[in-house]
Design a protein around this motif. Structure first.
Motif, PDB file in Angstrom:
ATOM      1  N   ARG A 203       0.854  -1.197   0.000  1.00 17.27           N
ATOM      2  CA  ARG A 203       0.000   0.000   0.000  1.00 17.27           C
ATOM      3  C   ARG A 203       0.884   1.240   0.000  1.00 17.27           C
ATOM      4  NH1 ARG A 203      -4.032  -0.688   4.918  1.00 17.27           N
ATOM      5  NH2 ARG A 203      -5.175   0.952   3.782  1.00 17.27           N
ATOM      6  N   PRO A 204       1.646   1.435  -1.093  1.00 14.22           N
ATOM      7  CA  PRO A 204       2.655   2.507  -1.111  1.00 14.22           C
ATOM      8  C   PRO A 204       2.076   3.910  -1.009  1.00 14.22           C
ATOM      9  CG  PRO A 204       2.368   1.549  -3.292  1.00 14.22           C
ATOM     10  CD  PRO A 204       1.627   0.667  -2.350  1.00 14.22           C
ATOM     11  N   ASP A 205       0.800   4.071  -1.311  1.00  9.19           N
ATOM     12  CA  ASP A 205       0.189   5.410  -1.259  1.00  9.19           C
ATOM     13  C   ASP A 205      -0.451   5.712   0.087  1.00  9.19           C
ATOM     14  OD1 ASP A 205       0.918   5.861  -3.911  1.00  9.19           O
ATOM     15  OD2 ASP A 205      -0.928   4.928  -4.663  1.00  9.19           O
ATOM     16  N   VAL A 206      -0.381   4.777   1.037  1.00 12.04           N
ATOM     17  CA  VAL A 206      -1.003   4.953   2.346  1.00 12.04           C
ATOM     18  C   VAL A 206       0.087   5.195   3.385  1.00 12.04           C
ATOM     19  CG1 VAL A 206      -2.396   3.866   4.133  1.00 12.04           C
ATOM     20  CG2 VAL A 206      -2.960   3.500   1.721  1.00 12.04           C
ATOM     21  N   ARG A 207      -0.072   6.261   4.147  1.00  8.92           N
ATOM     22  CA  ARG A 207       0.870   6.548   5.233  1.00  8.92           C
ATOM     23  C   ARG A 207       0.426   5.818   6.501  1.00  8.92           C
ATOM     24  NH1 ARG A 207       3.946  11.144   5.407  1.00  8.92           N
ATOM     25  NH2 ARG A 207       3.282  11.481   7.570  1.00  8.92           N
ATOM     26  N   PRO A 208       1.335   5.074   7.118  1.00  9.34           N
ATOM     27  CA  PRO A 208       0.965   4.328   8.343  1.00  9.34           C
ATOM     28  C   PRO A 208       0.944   5.236   9.564  1.00  9.34           C
ATOM     29  CG  PRO A 208       3.249   3.916   7.812  1.00  9.34           C
ATOM     30  CD  PRO A 208       2.723   4.815   6.714  1.00  9.34           C
ATOM     31  N   ASP A 209       0.156   6.302   9.479  1.00 10.99           N
ATOM     32  CA  ASP A 209       0.201   7.327  10.523  1.00 10.99           C
ATOM     33  C   ASP A 209      -0.230   6.808  11.881  1.00 10.99           C
ATOM     34  OD1 ASP A 209       1.134   9.191   8.745  1.00 10.99           O
ATOM     35  OD2 ASP A 209      -0.834  10.002   8.262  1.00 10.99           O
ATOM     36  N   ALA A 210      -1.289   5.980  11.918  1.00 11.15           N
ATOM     37  CA  ALA A 210      -1.785   5.516  13.212  1.00 11.15           C
ATOM     38  C   ALA A 210      -0.742   4.678  13.936  1.00 11.15           C
ATOM     39  CB  ALA A 210      -3.067   4.715  13.023  1.00 11.15           C
ATOM     40  N   MET A 211      -0.099   3.758  13.205  1.00 11.06           N
ATOM     41  CA  MET A 211       0.921   2.922  13.816  1.00 11.06           C
ATOM     42  C   MET A 211       2.093   3.767  14.301  1.00 11.06           C
ATOM     43  SD  MET A 211       3.184  -0.178  12.149  1.00 11.06           S
ATOM     44  CE  MET A 211       4.283   0.915  11.251  1.00 11.06           C
ATOM     45  N   LEU A 212       2.557   4.689  13.456  1.00 17.51           N
ATOM     46  CA  LEU A 212       3.708   5.500  13.817  1.00 17.51           C
ATOM     47  C   LEU A 212       3.385   6.448  14.969  1.00 17.51           C
ATOM     48  CD1 LEU A 212       5.172   6.330  10.292  1.00 17.51           C
ATOM     49  CD2 LEU A 212       5.943   4.594  11.912  1.00 17.51           C
ATOM     50  N   ALA A 213       2.164   6.980  14.995  1.00 16.98           N
ATOM     51  CA  ALA A 213       1.788   7.892  16.072  1.00 16.98           C
ATOM     52  C   ALA A 213       1.817   7.188  17.416  1.00 16.98           C
ATOM     53  CB  ALA A 213       0.407   8.480  15.807  1.00 16.98           C
ATOM     54  N   ARG A 214       1.341   5.948  17.451  1.00 16.70           N
ATOM     55  CA  ARG A 214       1.326   5.204  18.712  1.00 16.70           C
ATOM     56  C   ARG A 214       2.754   4.959  19.205  1.00 16.70           C
ATOM     57  NH1 ARG A 214      -1.680   1.476  17.070  1.00 16.70           N
ATOM     58  NH2 ARG A 214      -3.589   2.550  17.653  1.00 16.70           N
ATOM     59  N   ILE A 215       3.641   4.548  18.285  1.00 21.81           N
ATOM     60  CA  ILE A 215       5.031   4.299  18.662  1.00 21.81           C
ATOM     61  C   ILE A 215       5.712   5.596  19.080  1.00 21.81           C
ATOM     62  CG2 ILE A 215       7.267   3.505  17.820  1.00 21.81           C
ATOM     63  CD1 ILE A 215       5.766   1.624  15.917  1.00 21.81           C
ATOM     64  N   ALA A 216       5.480   6.674  18.330  1.00 20.19           N
ATOM     65  CA  ALA A 216       6.127   7.952  18.627  1.00 20.19           C
ATOM     66  C   ALA A 216       5.724   8.465  20.002  1.00 20.19           C
ATOM     67  CB  ALA A 216       5.784   8.981  17.553  1.00 20.19           C
ATOM     68  N   ASN A 217       4.462   8.329  20.355  1.00 21.19           N
ATOM     69  CA  ASN A 217       4.025   8.762  21.674  1.00 21.19           C
ATOM     70  C   ASN A 217       4.685   7.940  22.767  1.00 21.19           C
ATOM     71  OD1 ASN A 217       1.643  10.886  22.020  1.00 21.19           O
ATOM     72  ND2 ASN A 217       1.403   9.916  20.018  1.00 21.19           N
ATOM     73  N   LYS A 218       4.793   6.624  22.571  1.00 23.14           N
ATOM     74  CA  LYS A 218       5.479   5.786  23.567  1.00 23.14           C
ATOM     75  C   LYS A 218       6.934   6.214  23.715  1.00 23.14           C
ATOM     76  CE  LYS A 218       2.174   2.701  24.468  1.00 23.14           C
ATOM     77  NZ  LYS A 218       1.562   2.533  25.794  1.00 23.14           N
ATOM     78  N   HIS A 219       7.590   6.467  22.563  1.00 24.66           N
ATOM     79  CA  HIS A 219       8.993   6.870  22.609  1.00 24.66           C
ATOM     80  C   HIS A 219       9.168   8.213  23.306  1.00 24.66           C
ATOM     81  CE1 HIS A 219      10.513   4.189  19.035  1.00 24.66           C
ATOM     82  NE2 HIS A 219      10.086   3.493  20.080  1.00 24.66           N
ATOM     83  N   ALA A 220       8.312   9.174  22.969  1.00 29.20           N
ATOM     84  CA  ALA A 220       8.427  10.490  23.592  1.00 29.20           C
ATOM     85  C   ALA A 220       8.218  10.404  25.096  1.00 29.20           C
ATOM     86  CB  ALA A 220       7.421  11.451  22.961  1.00 29.20           C
ATOM     87  N   ALA A 221       7.298   9.554  25.526  1.00 33.44           N
ATOM     88  CA  ALA A 221       7.044   9.393  26.961  1.00 33.44           C
ATOM     89  C   ALA A 221       8.238   8.782  27.690  1.00 33.44           C
ATOM     90  CB  ALA A 221       5.806   8.522  27.185  1.00 33.44           C
ATOM     91  N   LEU A 222       9.141   8.162  26.939  1.00 30.51           N
ATOM     92  CA  LEU A 222      10.360   7.597  27.517  1.00 30.51           C
ATOM     93  C   LEU A 222      11.545   8.539  27.392  1.00 30.51           C
ATOM     94  CD1 LEU A 222      10.054   3.971  26.083  1.00 30.51           C
ATOM     95  CD2 LEU A 222       9.748   4.631  28.472  1.00 30.51           C
ATOM     96  N   GLY A 223      11.367   9.634  26.641  1.00 35.35           N
ATOM     97  CA  GLY A 223      12.471  10.549  26.420  1.00 35.35           C
ATOM     98  C   GLY A 223      13.465  10.061  25.388  1.00 35.35           C
ATOM     99  N   ILE A 224      13.002   9.285  24.404  1.00 36.19           N
ATOM    100  CA  ILE A 224      13.878   8.785  23.343  1.00 36.19           C
ATOM    101  C   ILE A 224      14.438   9.965  22.544  1.00 36.19           C
ATOM    102  CG2 ILE A 224      13.940   7.442  21.186  1.00 36.19           C
ATOM    103  CD1 ILE A 224      13.788   5.701  23.663  1.00 36.19           C
ATOM    104  N   THR A 225      15.710   9.875  22.128  1.00 35.34           N
ATOM    105  CA  THR A 225      16.341  10.916  21.336  1.00 35.34           C
ATOM    106  C   THR A 225      16.716  10.385  19.956  1.00 35.34           C
ATOM    107  OG1 THR A 225      18.560  10.380  22.131  1.00 35.34           O
ATOM    108  CG2 THR A 225      17.272  11.966  23.424  1.00 35.34           C
TER     109      THR A 225
END
Length: 396
Positions: free
Chosen positions: A72-94
């Motif tokens: 699905r090259p025209d679809v951005r996996p925003d929901a999956m990435l948003a969930r991971i990004a929020n978890k990472h930010a809550a851990l202070g990932i750099t």
């Protein structure tokens, strides 16, 4: 979007790499922790490493992302990435930590797959990694900017101003900044990370949903004690239950999470099981405090009435909403207003156009989601939160 030269390589090698991702992720973590033991001690959840759930989640996220790139090259996996990004930010990932992950992940790929990893294969999977990594880095940078924080600087000292035993295995803590300032706002449904120093010197981090509405000087989290047996599962929750009391100071992150209450007056379904009720409580509290009149269907499942944390509070909040209904299921009898057995959302009368929010054990959420899909609720209208590694990725 994956490049033209890499797309056929990823499509051809995805079955081989996908089938080996379990071994790759295991080798990856071993190698990374050998070189950087501080990451296991002070960042990664040792319980999830011991039981293998973090390895499964990593493999699932890589497989899901690579599959989407080629199918699905025209679809951005925003929901999956948003969930991971929020978890990472809550851990202070750099952003710099992604280079460490890249080095050890590709060493593990070569170690497991050997001569299969030709220069073309390595280049194609390198592209997949950095497409995912750079998307996450950008998302995490936006999250830090929203909070006006420097990259990774998410922590502040917060004092415990109240403690309340909710059930034998669930306790609530009221938190306020140690300098006396207001705790600040958040979006109903979000969570914070809590870092504690354990007896062996490790500074372990866990996430807990904010379980009351924003708008007060303090925050509230509700911590369920996890009985982990021989593994280190539950070491933070057990420490908090035994040791944390009024006057103690904890390191707490800014609030993050993408399972948040939407604006407007469209109907809602809030379905939870066990301690998964906590983000739903914040949503209900906010709806009641703001005089919301939107239709709200509340579903909760638990082992027994005695195990149902915030049971009376949840009932009171639902009663405060003019168009809300509460549906309870307990595995053990003990409440005349509740059904006995497993939650059955498929039997409920649901308003059209609803947005569903799910939180609880994965089997519960899978069952509820399946019932909703069969009822005609669009997949994009069903949102979920997982406490711990997201084992749903790549399996749904």
């Amino acid at each position: 979007m994956l490049s033209e030269q890499s797309t056929p390589v990823i499509r051809a090698t995805l079955p081989v790499v996908g089938s080996a991702l379990g071994d790759i992720s295991e080798r990856f973590y071993v190698g990374m922790f050998d070189d950087h033991p501080e990451l296991l001690r002070d960042l990664f959840n040792r319980g999830n490493q011991a039981n293998g759930e973090q390895r499964q989640a990593l493999a699932g996220s890589i497989a899901a992302f690579a599959t989407m790139l080629v199918e699905r090259p025209d679809v951005r996996p925003d929901a999956m990435l948003a969930r991971i990004a929020n978890k990472h930010a809550a851990l202070g990932i750099t952003s710099g930590q992604y280079k460490i992950v890249h080095h050890h992940l590709f060493a593990a790929i070569v170690d497991v797959l050997g001569s299969t990893v030709t220069p073309d294969v390595a280049a194609a999977w390198d592209e997949v990694y950095w497409l995912m990594a750079n998307a996450l880095i950008a998302a995490e940078e936006r999250l830090y900017q929203e909070h006006r924080l420097a990259e990774g600087q998410v922590w502040r000292p917060m004092e415990i101003t109240g403690r309340r035993e909710e059930t034998p295995d669930a306790v609530s803590f009221m938190l306020q900044p140690a300098n006396g300032d207001s705790a600040g706002s958040f979006r109903p449904g979000q969570y914070v990370s809590v870092q504690v120093e354990l007896p062996d010197g490790a500074r372990q981090i866990r996430q807990y949903s904010l379980s009351a509405a924003p708008g007060t000087a303090h925050w509230r989290i509700t911590v369920k004690r996890v009985h982990g047996g021989a593994s280190p599962d539950g070491e933070v929750s057990s420490w908090l239950h035994r040791n944390a009391g009024v006057g103690d100071v904890l390191a707490v992150s800014a609030p993050f999470g993408d399972l948040v209450l939407p604006d407007g007056d469209s109907p809602l379904l809030l379905a939870s099981a066990g301690i998964g009720a906590t983000p739903m409580l914040a949503m209900l509290d906010h709806l009641a405090a703001t005089g919301a009149t939107r239709p709200v269907v509340v579903v909760h499942a638990d082992r027994s009435p005695a195990d149902h944390a915030h049971r009376d509070e949840q009932r009171r909040l639902v009663q405060a909403l003019p168009h809300a209904g509460l549906h309870l299921w307990y595995e053990e009898p003990g409440d005349e207003e509740a059904s006995v057995g497993q939650a059955d959302v498929g039997a409920l009368e649901l308003p059209s156009g609803l947005t569903a929010f799910l939180c609880g054990p994965l089997p519960f959420m899978r069952t509820v989601r399946g019932d909703l899909l069969r009822r005609g609720v669009p997949a994009e209208a069903i949102h979920y939160e997982v406490f711990g590694p997201d084992l749903w990725l790549g399996q749904d």
